[in-house]
Design a protein around this motif. Structure first.
Motif: not given
Length: 344
Positions: A148-153
């Motif tokens: 999820e945090p990677l997907a935001v970027g």
């Protein structure tokens, strides 16, 4: 179930009611969950976030700050069961990640910021079966929780509509900025400039694919850079969220620069429209990730194209959450601390 909850700006471990899945909802046992700065924001200014959501529209309007809620939206967990009449899209016993959003029967809630949809700081969660993504069996829990945090970027990176002719600048190298760098690298965009005050974050930016890392106290990242033949960035990703940064970028950037605002600023900004118009700037305000970003993030982690292992610092149980939250900010903090709510 046991969970770490936020209530009235404090974190504590509590026994809360087990969630019961309705139609279209999966009951999931959390294996690992990352700790995000947004949860720390709620400790210090949660009521302000709620009030702004109620004033301008937003997903946090339904929260009552005086009631406990279970945070955690960067999770991986094991499917246990489904509500009656569900399609049962992933077999029980399999691990999943998902968009942290529940959309059922006209309702819309952010998982981890809802009294009805507890997040990954607890033993059990309810997830929307329509957004479940099965995790490859060989992928480590903590690595999967970074989806999820990677997907935001990755979402922010593509919102800038980068081309091979662009020179992107990523301002702020926390999780979102590092994800933007990884996304740009994945698209073959470069050279990539990274800017951050902290040495460790600049080094991490290089590991994620940046070509040049600049300390803004020593060299303006918006100016012509000698290492790039005095070329300038024309696509700027802001991932800090502090007031005053947007007008600083507008004043310093090049003609026809595109600016993607990914930082989460909850204060009013003031800038001269005159300056932005004269430079013919385009300013885009990025939002959260979409399903395509989650799919790409998970695939890229699983096949090794994006290495998020350096992001992961300490792994803790529920009893360590309160202390870990207090140590989240600052240059020496890991990009992510992960919680296993099955342990105390």
């Amino acid at each position: 179930m046991k969970a770490a909850v936020i209530q009235n700006g404090a974190v504590r471990v509590a026994e809360v009611q087990d969630p019961v899945p309705a139609t279209g909802q999966a009951l999931v046992r959390t294996h690992s969950c990352g700790m995000c700065a947004s949860e720390q924001h709620f400790l210090h200014s949660g009521q302000n976030v709620i009030d702004l959501s109620r004033r301008f529209g937003g997903p946090y309007a339904g929260l009552d700050f005086s009631r406990p809620f279970v945070p955690g939206h960067e999770y991986v967990g094991e499917v246990i069961d489904y509500g009656p009449g569900s399609q049962r899209t992933v077999k029980p016993g399999r691990r999943v990640v998902s968009l942290p959003v529940m959309r059922q029967q006209g309702a819309h809630a952010v998982i981890g910021f809802s009294h009805d949809c507890p997040g990954g700081w607890g033993e059990l969660m309810l997830l929307d079966e329509a957004t479940l993504i099965e995790v490859p069996s060989e992928l480590d829990d903590d690595m999967a929780a970074m989806t999820e945090p990677l997907a935001v970027g990755l979402e922010h990176a593509r919102r800038g509509r980068p081309s091979r002719d662009d020179i992107p600048l990523v301002v702020g190298c926390g999780a979102i900025g590092l994800g933007v760098i990884a996304g740009l690298k994945l698209m073959g965009i470069g050279p990539i400039i990274a800017a951050d005050f902290h040495t460790d974050r600049r080094e991490m930016a290089i590991r994620m694919g940046a070509d040049i890392a600049v300390d803004p106290r020593e060299l303006s990242p918006y100016a012509p850079l000698p290492d790039l033949g005095n070329r300038r960035a024309n696509l700027i990703y802001e991932n800090v969220g502090l007031p005053g940064l947007l007008p600083e970028i507008i004043a310093a950037c090049a003609f026809e620069t595109r600016i993607v605002m990914g930082g989460y600023c909850m204060e009013q900004e003031q800038f001269y429209v005159f300056a932005a118009q004269n430079k013919r700037l385009t300013i885009h305000f990025a939002g959260g990730e979409e399903g395509q970003d989650m799919e790409l993030a998970l695939r890229s982690i699983a096949d090794g194209r994006i290495d998020v292992c350096p992001w992961i610092g300490e792994r803790i149980g529920l009893s360590g959450v309160s202390d870990a939250v207090s140590r989240m900010s600052g240059p020496l903090a890991p990009i992510r601390t992960v919680i296993d709510p099955r342990t105390f």
